[in-house]
Design an enzyme around this catalytic site. Structure first.
Site, PDB file in Angstrom:
ATOM      1  N   CYS A 106       1.206 -55.960  17.293  1.00 23.81           N
ATOM      2  CA  CYS A 106       1.330 -56.029  18.748  1.00 23.81           C
ATOM      3  C   CYS A 106       0.528 -55.639  19.805  1.00 23.81           C
ATOM      4  O   CYS A 106       0.205 -56.527  20.773  1.00 23.81           O
ATOM      5  CB  CYS A 106       2.638 -55.944  18.992  1.00 23.81           C
TER       6      CYS A 106
HETATM    7  N1  LIG Z   1       9.107 -55.691  16.078  1.00 18.23           N
HETATM    8  C1  LIG Z   1       7.802 -56.032  16.748  1.00 18.23           C
HETATM    9  O1  LIG Z   1       7.431 -56.354  18.263  1.00 18.23           O
HETATM   10  C2  LIG Z   1       6.522 -56.158  15.700  1.00 18.23           C
HETATM   11  C3  LIG Z   1       6.971 -55.327  14.507  1.00 18.23           C
HETATM   12  N2  LIG Z   1       5.850 -55.524  13.451  1.00 18.23           N
HETATM   13  C4  LIG Z   1       6.102 -54.767  12.093  1.00 18.23           C
HETATM   14  O2  LIG Z   1       6.670 -55.773  11.572  1.00 18.23           O
HETATM   15  C5  LIG Z   1       7.237 -55.754  10.553  1.00 18.23           C
HETATM   16  C6  LIG Z   1       8.874 -55.467  10.690  1.00 18.23           C
HETATM   17  O3  LIG Z   1       9.594 -54.868  11.960  1.00 18.23           O
HETATM   18  P1  LIG Z   1      10.295 -55.383  12.973  1.00 18.23           P
HETATM   19  O4  LIG Z   1      11.046 -56.859  12.059  1.00 18.23           O
HETATM   20  O5  LIG Z   1      10.587 -55.032  13.803  1.00 18.23           O
HETATM   21  O6  LIG Z   1      11.435 -54.433  11.877  1.00 18.23           O
HETATM   22  P2  LIG Z   1      13.008 -54.122  11.919  1.00 18.23           P
HETATM   23  O7  LIG Z   1      12.961 -52.505  11.547  1.00 18.23           O
HETATM   24  O8  LIG Z   1      13.823 -54.650  12.736  1.00 18.23           O
HETATM   25  O9  LIG Z   1      13.636 -54.783  10.066  1.00 18.23           O
HETATM   26  C7  LIG Z   1      13.184 -54.109   8.432  1.00 18.23           C
HETATM   27  C8  LIG Z   1      13.501 -55.156   7.216  1.00 18.23           C
HETATM   28  O10 LIG Z   1      13.207 -55.062   6.739  1.00 18.23           O
HETATM   29  C9  LIG Z   1      13.909 -54.710   5.418  1.00 18.23           C
HETATM   30  N3  LIG Z   1      13.407 -53.905   4.346  1.00 18.23           N
HETATM   31  C10 LIG Z   1      13.319 -52.658   5.191  1.00 18.23           C
HETATM   32  N4  LIG Z   1      12.891 -51.696   4.061  1.00 18.23           N
HETATM   33  C11 LIG Z   1      13.094 -52.874   3.176  1.00 18.23           C
HETATM   34  C12 LIG Z   1      12.329 -52.425   1.492  1.00 18.23           C
HETATM   35  N5  LIG Z   1      12.150 -50.811   1.173  1.00 18.23           N
HETATM   36  N6  LIG Z   1      12.337 -53.035   0.976  1.00 18.23           N
HETATM   37  C13 LIG Z   1      12.689 -54.881   1.212  1.00 18.23           C
HETATM   38  N7  LIG Z   1      13.260 -55.226   2.827  1.00 18.23           N
HETATM   39  C14 LIG Z   1      13.131 -53.415   3.630  1.00 18.23           C
HETATM   40  C15 LIG Z   1      15.208 -54.885   6.371  1.00 18.23           C
HETATM   41  O11 LIG Z   1      16.664 -55.336   5.841  1.00 18.23           O
HETATM   42  P3  LIG Z   1      17.386 -54.890   4.845  1.00 18.23           P
HETATM   43  O12 LIG Z   1      17.690 -53.498   5.307  1.00 18.23           O
HETATM   44  O13 LIG Z   1      18.327 -55.446   5.023  1.00 18.23           O
HETATM   45  O14 LIG Z   1      16.596 -55.278   3.425  1.00 18.23           O
HETATM   46  C16 LIG Z   1      15.267 -55.654   7.825  1.00 18.23           C
HETATM   47  O15 LIG Z   1      15.409 -56.809   7.443  1.00 18.23           O
HETATM   48  C17 LIG Z   1       6.567 -54.319  10.447  1.00 18.23           C
HETATM   49  O16 LIG Z   1       6.225 -53.464  10.616  1.00 18.23           O
HETATM   50  C18 LIG Z   1       6.890 -54.147  12.376  1.00 18.23           C
HETATM   51  O17 LIG Z   1       5.672 -52.856  11.970  1.00 18.23           O
HETATM   52  C19 LIG Z   1       4.422 -56.457  14.194  1.00 18.23           C
HETATM   53  C20 LIG Z   1       4.418 -56.303  15.364  1.00 18.23           C
HETATM   54  C21 LIG Z   1       4.985 -56.464  15.978  1.00 18.23           C
HETATM   55  C1  LIG Z   2       8.189 -49.967  21.002  1.00 18.58           C
HETATM   56  C2  LIG Z   2       7.283 -49.563  20.080  1.00 18.58           C
HETATM   57  O1  LIG Z   2       8.713 -48.727  18.850  1.00 18.58           O
HETATM   58  N1  LIG Z   2       6.798 -50.871  19.207  1.00 18.58           N
HETATM   59  C3  LIG Z   2       5.854 -50.286  17.786  1.00 18.58           C
HETATM   60  C4  LIG Z   2       4.445 -50.678  17.943  1.00 18.58           C
HETATM   61  C5  LIG Z   2       5.817 -51.882  16.638  1.00 18.58           C
HETATM   62  C6  LIG Z   2       3.705 -53.106  16.394  1.00 18.58           C
HETATM   63  O2  LIG Z   2       3.342 -53.908  16.977  1.00 18.58           O
HETATM   64  O3  LIG Z   2       4.041 -52.054  15.144  1.00 18.58           O
HETATM   65  P1  LIG Z   2       2.942 -52.611  13.286  1.00 18.58           P
HETATM   66  O4  LIG Z   2       3.361 -53.921  13.131  1.00 18.58           O
HETATM   67  O5  LIG Z   2       1.500 -51.834  13.483  1.00 18.58           O
HETATM   68  O6  LIG Z   2       4.512 -51.251  13.349  1.00 18.58           O
HETATM   69  C7  LIG Z   2       5.530 -48.218  17.148  1.00 18.58           C
HETATM   70  O7  LIG Z   2       4.960 -47.508  18.830  1.00 18.58           O
HETATM   71  O8  LIG Z   2       5.530 -47.726  16.787  1.00 18.58           O
END
Ligand SMILES: NC(=O)C1=CN([C@@H]2O[C@H](COP(=O)(O)OP(=O)(O)OC[C@H]3O[C@@H](n4cnc5c(N)ncnc54)[C@H](OP(=O)(O)O)[C@@H]3O)[C@@H](O)[C@H]2O)C=CC1
Ligand SMILES: CC(=O)N[C@@H](CCC(=O)OP(=O)(O)O)C(=O)O
Length: 345
Positions: A149
Protein backbone atom coordinates in the site's frame (compact mmCIF):
# COMPACT_ATOMS: atom_id res chain seq x y z
CA UNK A 1 -17.74 -15.86 -16.03
CA UNK A 2 -14.31 -15.89 -14.37
CA UNK A 3 -14.10 -18.51 -11.62
CA UNK A 4 -12.33 -16.89 -8.68
CA UNK A 5 -10.70 -18.40 -5.60
CA UNK A 6 -9.50 -16.48 -2.55
CA UNK A 7 -6.96 -17.90 -0.12
CA UNK A 8 -7.17 -16.04 3.19
CA UNK A 9 -10.77 -14.85 2.99
CA UNK A 10 -11.26 -14.03 6.66
CA UNK A 11 -8.79 -11.12 6.74
CA UNK A 12 -9.26 -7.46 5.83
CA UNK A 13 -7.99 -7.61 2.25
CA UNK A 14 -9.93 -10.86 1.81
CA UNK A 15 -13.26 -9.36 2.85
CA UNK A 16 -12.49 -6.29 0.74
CA UNK A 17 -11.97 -8.57 -2.27
CA UNK A 18 -15.33 -10.16 -1.48
CA UNK A 19 -17.05 -6.77 -1.31
CA UNK A 20 -15.65 -5.79 -4.72
CA UNK A 21 -16.07 -9.15 -6.43
CA UNK A 22 -19.66 -9.62 -5.20
CA UNK A 23 -20.54 -6.58 -7.32
CA UNK A 24 -18.41 -7.62 -10.29
CA UNK A 25 -20.56 -8.70 -13.27
CA UNK A 26 -18.04 -11.16 -14.74
CA UNK A 27 -17.02 -13.06 -11.60
CA UNK A 28 -18.24 -16.28 -10.09
CA UNK A 29 -16.88 -16.74 -6.57
CA UNK A 30 -15.87 -20.40 -6.54
CA UNK A 31 -13.69 -21.07 -3.51
CA UNK A 32 -12.63 -19.25 -0.37
CA UNK A 33 -10.35 -20.59 2.32
CA UNK A 34 -9.91 -20.28 6.04
CA UNK A 35 -7.83 -22.56 8.21
CA UNK A 36 -10.04 -21.96 11.25
CA UNK A 37 -13.55 -21.43 9.86
CA UNK A 38 -14.07 -24.50 7.66
CA UNK A 39 -17.78 -24.75 6.78
CA UNK A 40 -18.80 -21.34 8.15
CA UNK A 41 -20.89 -19.36 5.65
CA UNK A 42 -18.97 -16.23 4.66
CA UNK A 43 -22.04 -14.04 5.31
CA UNK A 44 -22.24 -15.33 8.87
CA UNK A 45 -18.80 -13.96 9.65
CA UNK A 46 -19.40 -10.82 7.56
CA UNK A 47 -23.11 -9.80 7.63
CA UNK A 48 -22.23 -6.97 5.23
CA UNK A 49 -22.23 -9.73 2.59
CA UNK A 50 -25.60 -11.30 3.51
CA UNK A 51 -27.66 -11.83 0.39
CA UNK A 52 -24.65 -11.19 -1.85
CA UNK A 53 -22.20 -14.00 -1.11
CA UNK A 54 -23.63 -17.46 -0.53
CA UNK A 55 -20.58 -19.71 -0.22
CA UNK A 56 -18.85 -20.99 2.92
CA UNK A 57 -15.20 -20.97 3.94
CA UNK A 58 -13.31 -24.19 3.28
CA UNK A 59 -10.14 -25.43 4.88
CA UNK A 60 -7.21 -24.94 2.43
CA UNK A 61 -6.57 -28.72 2.33
CA UNK A 62 -10.17 -29.46 1.28
CA UNK A 63 -10.56 -27.00 -1.54
CA UNK A 64 -9.55 -27.65 -5.15
CA UNK A 65 -8.20 -24.33 -6.36
CA UNK A 66 -7.28 -25.76 -9.75
CA UNK A 67 -10.97 -25.47 -10.74
CA UNK A 68 -10.51 -21.65 -10.62
CA UNK A 69 -9.38 -19.37 -13.45
CA UNK A 70 -7.63 -17.07 -11.00
CA UNK A 71 -6.67 -17.30 -7.33
CA UNK A 72 -6.05 -14.29 -5.10
CA UNK A 73 -3.74 -14.80 -2.12
CA UNK A 74 -4.82 -12.42 0.66
CA UNK A 75 -2.43 -14.10 3.04
CA UNK A 76 0.74 -13.31 4.97
CA UNK A 77 4.05 -13.37 3.13
CA UNK A 78 5.27 -16.89 2.33
CA UNK A 79 1.91 -18.56 1.58
CA UNK A 80 1.55 -17.82 -2.15
CA UNK A 81 5.07 -18.96 -2.99
CA UNK A 82 4.21 -22.44 -1.70
CA UNK A 83 1.09 -22.88 -3.86
CA UNK A 84 1.71 -20.72 -6.94
CA UNK A 85 3.95 -23.20 -8.83
CA UNK A 86 1.26 -25.91 -8.93
CA UNK A 87 -1.55 -23.50 -9.79
CA UNK A 88 0.43 -21.86 -12.58
CA UNK A 89 1.43 -25.27 -13.96
CA UNK A 90 -2.28 -26.13 -14.19
CA UNK A 91 -3.09 -22.91 -16.03
CA UNK A 92 -4.56 -20.98 -13.08
CA UNK A 93 -3.57 -17.30 -12.87
CA UNK A 94 -2.31 -16.06 -9.51
CA UNK A 95 -2.54 -12.61 -7.91
CA UNK A 96 -0.57 -12.34 -4.66
CA UNK A 97 -1.46 -9.44 -2.37
CA UNK A 98 1.57 -10.22 -0.20
CA UNK A 99 5.21 -9.58 -1.03
CA UNK A 100 6.36 -13.02 -2.21
CA UNK A 101 7.02 -11.93 -5.80
CA UNK A 102 7.46 -8.15 -5.44
CA UNK A 103 11.24 -8.07 -5.13
CA UNK A 104 13.09 -9.63 -8.06
CA UNK A 105 16.39 -10.03 -6.20
CA UNK A 106 16.01 -13.19 -4.12
CA UNK A 107 18.79 -12.21 -1.68
CA UNK A 108 17.18 -8.83 -1.02
CA UNK A 109 13.78 -10.51 -0.53
CA UNK A 110 15.17 -13.05 1.93
CA UNK A 111 17.10 -10.41 3.87
CA UNK A 112 14.04 -8.12 4.02
CA UNK A 113 11.40 -10.73 4.91
CA UNK A 114 13.65 -13.14 6.80
CA UNK A 115 12.15 -16.17 5.03
CA UNK A 116 13.63 -18.48 2.40
CA UNK A 117 12.08 -18.12 -1.05
CA UNK A 118 10.70 -21.51 -2.07
CA UNK A 119 9.77 -20.56 -5.67
CA UNK A 120 12.64 -18.35 -6.86
CA UNK A 121 12.17 -19.64 -10.42
CA UNK A 122 8.94 -17.60 -10.58
CA UNK A 123 10.49 -14.27 -9.60
CA UNK A 124 11.42 -13.36 -13.15
CA UNK A 125 8.01 -14.04 -14.66
CA UNK A 126 6.06 -12.23 -11.91
CA UNK A 127 4.70 -8.85 -13.02
CA UNK A 128 4.52 -6.00 -10.54
CA UNK A 129 0.81 -5.15 -10.45
CA UNK A 130 0.75 -1.37 -10.69
CA UNK A 131 -1.45 -0.80 -13.77
CA UNK A 132 -0.59 2.89 -14.17
CA UNK A 133 3.05 1.93 -14.79
CA UNK A 134 2.90 -1.68 -16.05
CA UNK A 135 -0.41 -2.04 -17.87
CA UNK A 136 0.82 -3.89 -20.98
CA UNK A 137 2.83 -6.44 -18.97
CA UNK A 138 -0.11 -7.04 -16.60
CA UNK A 139 -2.36 -7.84 -19.57
CA UNK A 140 -0.02 -10.71 -20.53
CA UNK A 141 0.78 -11.91 -16.99
CA UNK A 142 -0.10 -15.16 -15.27
CA UNK A 143 1.46 -14.17 -11.93
CA UNK A 144 0.94 -10.77 -10.36
CA UNK A 145 2.85 -9.33 -7.42
CA UNK A 146 0.33 -6.79 -6.13
CA UNK A 147 2.22 -3.78 -4.70
CA UNK A 148 2.30 -2.84 -1.04
CA UNK A 149 0.00 0.00 0.00
CA UNK A 150 2.72 2.52 0.89
CA UNK A 151 4.75 1.70 -2.26
CA UNK A 152 1.71 2.49 -4.46
CA UNK A 153 1.54 6.05 -3.12
CA UNK A 154 5.31 6.59 -3.30
CA UNK A 155 5.63 5.35 -6.87
CA UNK A 156 2.68 7.20 -8.33
CA UNK A 157 3.94 10.39 -6.65
CA UNK A 158 7.63 10.19 -7.56
CA UNK A 159 7.70 8.42 -10.94
CA UNK A 160 6.55 11.29 -13.24
CA UNK A 161 9.31 13.47 -11.74
CA UNK A 162 11.98 10.78 -12.07
CA UNK A 163 10.99 9.98 -15.65
CA UNK A 164 11.24 13.66 -16.58
CA UNK A 165 14.66 13.95 -14.87
CA UNK A 166 13.49 16.91 -12.79
CA UNK A 167 14.49 15.81 -9.27
CA UNK A 168 17.47 14.58 -7.29
CA UNK A 169 16.90 10.79 -7.21
CA UNK A 170 19.40 10.50 -4.37
CA UNK A 171 17.28 12.55 -2.02
CA UNK A 172 13.69 11.28 -1.93
CA UNK A 173 11.76 11.54 1.33
CA UNK A 174 8.38 9.93 2.03
CA UNK A 175 6.52 10.68 5.24
CA UNK A 176 3.52 8.33 5.23
CA UNK A 177 0.55 7.62 7.51
CA UNK A 178 -1.66 4.54 7.47
CA UNK A 179 -4.97 3.60 9.04
CA UNK A 180 -4.88 0.68 11.46
CA UNK A 181 -6.51 -1.80 9.02
CA UNK A 182 -3.15 -1.70 7.22
CA UNK A 183 -1.87 -4.03 9.92
CA UNK A 184 -4.52 -6.69 9.13
CA UNK A 185 -7.20 -8.34 11.27
CA UNK A 186 -4.98 -10.56 13.37
CA UNK A 187 -4.89 -9.75 17.10
CA UNK A 188 -1.88 -7.68 18.13
CA UNK A 189 -1.30 -5.40 21.10
CA UNK A 190 -0.31 -2.45 18.91
CA UNK A 191 -3.66 -2.44 17.12
CA UNK A 192 -5.90 -2.73 20.20
CA UNK A 193 -8.42 0.12 20.49
CA UNK A 194 -6.81 1.52 23.64
CA UNK A 195 -3.34 1.42 22.06
CA UNK A 196 -4.11 2.94 18.68
CA UNK A 197 -7.34 4.97 18.87
CA UNK A 198 -6.16 8.11 20.70
CA UNK A 199 -2.55 7.91 19.68
CA UNK A 200 -0.18 8.66 16.82
CA UNK A 201 3.28 7.28 16.25
CA UNK A 202 5.99 6.49 13.72
CA UNK A 203 7.26 2.92 13.35
CA UNK A 204 9.88 1.13 11.29
CA UNK A 205 11.90 4.35 11.06
CA UNK A 206 15.29 2.69 10.78
CA UNK A 207 14.08 0.29 8.13
CA UNK A 208 10.72 -0.87 6.79
CA UNK A 209 10.27 -3.69 4.26
CA UNK A 210 8.57 -1.33 1.82
CA UNK A 211 11.79 0.68 1.33
CA UNK A 212 13.64 -1.93 -0.80
CA UNK A 213 10.45 -2.72 -2.77
CA UNK A 214 9.84 0.94 -3.58
CA UNK A 215 13.46 1.87 -4.23
CA UNK A 216 13.87 -1.04 -6.68
CA UNK A 217 10.76 0.01 -8.60
CA UNK A 218 11.72 3.72 -8.64
CA UNK A 219 15.16 2.78 -9.92
CA UNK A 220 13.53 1.54 -13.16
CA UNK A 221 12.77 5.16 -14.11
CA UNK A 222 16.16 6.82 -13.67
CA UNK A 223 19.82 6.08 -14.31
CA UNK A 224 20.79 8.06 -11.18
CA UNK A 225 21.09 6.10 -7.95
CA UNK A 226 17.82 6.23 -6.02
CA UNK A 227 18.04 6.90 -2.29
CA UNK A 228 14.73 6.81 -0.47
CA UNK A 229 14.01 7.73 3.14
CA UNK A 230 10.60 6.30 4.09
CA UNK A 231 8.96 6.80 7.47
CA UNK A 232 5.59 5.12 8.11
CA UNK A 233 3.20 6.21 10.87
CA UNK A 234 0.16 4.59 12.42
CA UNK A 235 -2.73 7.03 12.56
CA UNK A 236 -6.00 6.58 14.48
CA UNK A 237 -8.34 5.89 11.59
CA UNK A 238 -9.56 2.55 10.29
CA UNK A 239 -8.96 2.98 6.56
CA UNK A 240 -6.87 5.44 4.65
CA UNK A 241 -3.34 6.43 3.80
CA UNK A 242 -1.75 9.87 3.47
CA UNK A 243 1.76 10.19 2.05
CA UNK A 244 3.70 13.44 1.99
CA UNK A 245 6.52 13.11 -0.54
CA UNK A 246 9.45 15.56 -0.71
CA UNK A 247 11.73 15.90 -3.74
CA UNK A 248 14.47 18.42 -4.58
CA UNK A 249 14.06 20.01 -8.00
CA UNK A 250 17.26 20.06 -10.05
CA UNK A 251 15.97 21.90 -13.14
CA UNK A 252 14.47 25.31 -13.72
CA UNK A 253 10.79 24.43 -14.08
CA UNK A 254 7.62 26.43 -13.44
CA UNK A 255 4.70 25.36 -11.27
CA UNK A 256 2.49 25.27 -14.37
CA UNK A 257 4.93 22.88 -16.08
CA UNK A 258 5.01 20.63 -13.02
CA UNK A 259 1.23 20.52 -12.82
CA UNK A 260 1.02 19.74 -16.55
CA UNK A 261 3.61 16.97 -16.17
CA UNK A 262 1.35 15.16 -13.67
CA UNK A 263 -1.86 15.89 -15.57
CA UNK A 264 -0.35 14.47 -18.75
CA UNK A 265 1.13 11.46 -16.94
CA UNK A 266 -2.25 10.46 -15.52
CA UNK A 267 -4.60 11.81 -18.21
CA UNK A 268 -5.66 8.31 -19.31
CA UNK A 269 -5.55 6.68 -15.88
CA UNK A 270 -9.06 6.26 -14.49
CA UNK A 271 -7.94 5.66 -10.91
CA UNK A 272 -5.49 8.53 -10.40
CA UNK A 273 -6.84 12.02 -9.81
CA UNK A 274 -4.44 14.96 -10.18
CA UNK A 275 -6.08 17.70 -8.13
CA UNK A 276 -5.59 21.43 -8.77
CA UNK A 277 -2.21 22.88 -7.70
CA UNK A 278 -2.06 23.54 -3.95
CA UNK A 279 -5.01 21.27 -3.02
CA UNK A 280 -5.06 19.35 0.25
CA UNK A 281 -6.32 15.84 -0.57
CA UNK A 282 -8.16 14.14 2.27
CA UNK A 283 -8.09 10.41 3.01
CA UNK A 284 -11.89 10.36 3.26
CA UNK A 285 -12.14 11.43 -0.39
CA UNK A 286 -10.96 7.92 -1.26
CA UNK A 287 -12.61 5.81 1.48
CA UNK A 288 -14.01 2.63 -0.09
CA UNK A 289 -13.05 3.77 -3.61
CA UNK A 290 -10.38 2.48 -5.97
CA UNK A 291 -8.90 5.94 -6.33
CA UNK A 292 -5.60 7.66 -5.58
CA UNK A 293 -5.62 11.45 -5.41
CA UNK A 294 -2.57 13.68 -5.42
CA UNK A 295 -1.72 17.39 -5.34
CA UNK A 296 1.48 19.43 -5.74
CA UNK A 297 2.90 22.17 -3.50
CA UNK A 298 6.11 24.22 -3.65
CA UNK A 299 6.66 26.28 -0.49
CA UNK A 300 8.02 29.80 -1.21
CA UNK A 301 8.58 28.74 -4.82
CA UNK A 302 11.82 27.13 -3.66
CA UNK A 303 13.55 23.99 -4.88
CA UNK A 304 11.52 21.54 -2.75
CA UNK A 305 8.46 20.03 -4.38
CA UNK A 306 5.89 18.37 -2.14
CA UNK A 307 3.50 15.75 -3.52
CA UNK A 308 0.53 14.92 -1.28
CA UNK A 309 -1.00 11.51 -2.03
CA UNK A 310 -4.07 9.82 -0.53
CA UNK A 311 -5.72 6.44 -1.07
CA UNK A 312 -7.69 3.79 0.78
CA UNK A 313 -5.05 1.26 1.85
CA UNK A 314 -7.52 -1.61 1.40
CA UNK A 315 -8.75 -0.57 -2.06
CA UNK A 316 -6.21 1.15 -4.36
CA UNK A 317 -3.59 0.06 -1.81
CA UNK A 318 -4.55 -3.64 -2.01
CA UNK A 319 -7.77 -5.38 -3.11
CA UNK A 320 -9.04 -2.78 -5.61
CA UNK A 321 -5.65 -2.73 -7.30
CA UNK A 322 -5.74 -6.55 -7.41
CA UNK A 323 -9.17 -6.52 -9.11
CA UNK A 324 -7.90 -3.85 -11.54
CA UNK A 325 -5.08 -6.28 -12.43
CA UNK A 326 -7.53 -9.19 -12.79
CA UNK A 327 -9.64 -7.15 -15.22
CA UNK A 328 -6.57 -6.42 -17.35
CA UNK A 329 -5.37 -10.05 -17.26
CA UNK A 330 -8.75 -11.28 -18.55
CA UNK A 331 -9.16 -8.60 -21.22
CA UNK A 332 -12.03 -6.88 -19.41
CA UNK A 333 -12.68 -3.18 -18.97
CA UNK A 334 -10.11 -2.16 -16.34
CA UNK A 335 -12.74 -0.42 -14.22
CA UNK A 336 -15.30 -3.23 -14.08
CA UNK A 337 -16.59 -3.60 -10.51
CA UNK A 338 -14.47 -0.66 -9.34
CA UNK A 339 -16.78 2.32 -9.82
CA UNK A 340 -17.77 2.91 -6.17
CA UNK A 341 -17.53 6.55 -5.13
CA UNK A 342 -15.88 7.31 -1.77
CA UNK A 343 -18.14 7.52 1.28
CA UNK A 344 -18.91 10.99 2.60
CA UNK A 345 -18.89 12.10 5.35
N1 LIG B 1 -4.19 -4.57 5.19
C1 LIG B 1 -3.71 -3.80 4.20
O1 LIG B 1 -4.01 -2.59 4.13
C2 LIG B 1 -2.79 -4.39 3.18
C3 LIG B 1 -2.35 -5.70 3.24
N2 LIG B 1 -1.51 -6.19 2.27
C4 LIG B 1 -1.04 -7.56 2.34
O2 LIG B 1 -2.13 -8.45 2.05
C5 LIG B 1 -1.97 -9.67 2.77
C6 LIG B 1 -3.22 -9.90 3.63
O3 LIG B 1 -3.33 -8.80 4.53
P1 LIG B 1 -4.57 -8.63 5.51
O4 LIG B 1 -5.81 -9.02 4.84
O5 LIG B 1 -4.45 -7.27 6.06
O6 LIG B 1 -4.19 -9.72 6.63
P2 LIG B 1 -5.14 -10.38 7.72
O7 LIG B 1 -4.25 -10.74 8.86
O8 LIG B 1 -6.31 -9.52 7.97
O9 LIG B 1 -5.64 -11.73 6.99
C7 LIG B 1 -4.75 -12.74 6.66
C8 LIG B 1 -5.54 -13.93 6.12
O10 LIG B 1 -4.65 -14.98 5.76
C9 LIG B 1 -5.12 -16.23 6.27
N3 LIG B 1 -3.92 -17.02 6.60
C10 LIG B 1 -2.97 -16.72 7.52
N4 LIG B 1 -1.97 -17.62 7.47
C11 LIG B 1 -2.30 -18.49 6.48
C12 LIG B 1 -1.68 -19.66 5.96
N5 LIG B 1 -0.51 -20.09 6.44
N6 LIG B 1 -2.28 -20.34 4.96
C13 LIG B 1 -3.49 -19.92 4.47
N7 LIG B 1 -4.13 -18.81 4.94
C14 LIG B 1 -3.54 -18.12 5.93
C15 LIG B 1 -5.98 -15.87 7.47
O11 LIG B 1 -7.09 -16.72 7.54
P3 LIG B 1 -7.35 -17.93 8.51
O12 LIG B 1 -6.56 -17.67 9.75
O13 LIG B 1 -8.83 -17.91 8.70
O14 LIG B 1 -6.88 -19.09 7.72
C16 LIG B 1 -6.54 -14.50 7.07
O15 LIG B 1 -7.74 -14.68 6.33
C17 LIG B 1 -0.71 -9.51 3.63
O16 LIG B 1 0.38 -10.08 2.96
C18 LIG B 1 -0.54 -8.00 3.70
O17 LIG B 1 0.77 -7.66 3.92
C19 LIG B 1 -1.15 -5.44 1.20
C20 LIG B 1 -1.57 -4.14 1.08
C21 LIG B 1 -2.39 -3.50 2.09
C1 LIG C 1 -0.31 -0.04 9.41
C2 LIG C 1 0.56 -1.21 9.05
O1 LIG C 1 1.01 -1.95 9.91
N1 LIG C 1 0.81 -1.41 7.76
C3 LIG C 1 1.59 -2.49 7.27
C4 LIG C 1 1.70 -2.41 5.76
C5 LIG C 1 0.61 -3.13 5.05
C6 LIG C 1 0.99 -3.46 3.62
O2 LIG C 1 0.72 -2.94 2.60
O3 LIG C 1 1.83 -4.29 3.46
P1 LIG C 1 2.45 -5.52 2.83
O4 LIG C 1 1.56 -6.05 1.82
O5 LIG C 1 3.77 -5.22 2.29
O6 LIG C 1 2.58 -6.39 4.02
C7 LIG C 1 3.01 -2.44 7.82
O7 LIG C 1 3.58 -1.37 7.95
O8 LIG C 1 3.56 -3.52 8.00
Amino acid sequence: MIKVGIVGGTGYTGVELLRLLAAHPEVQLTAITSRKEDGLPVAEMYPSLRGRVDIAFSSPDKVDLTQCDVVFFATPHGVAMAQAPELLAKGVKVIDLAADFRIKDRAVFEKTYKIDHTAPELLEQAVYGLPELNREDIKKANLIANPGCYPTTMQLGFVPLLKAGLIDAGHLIADCKSGVSGAGRKAEIGTLFSESSDNFKAYGVSGHRHTPETAAQLQRYTSDKVKLIFTPHLTPMIRGMHSTLYARLTKDVSNEELQKLFEDAYADQPFVDVMPWGSHPETRSTRGANMLRLALHRPDNGDTLIVLVVQDNLVKGASGQAVQCMNLMFGLDEGLGLQTIALMP
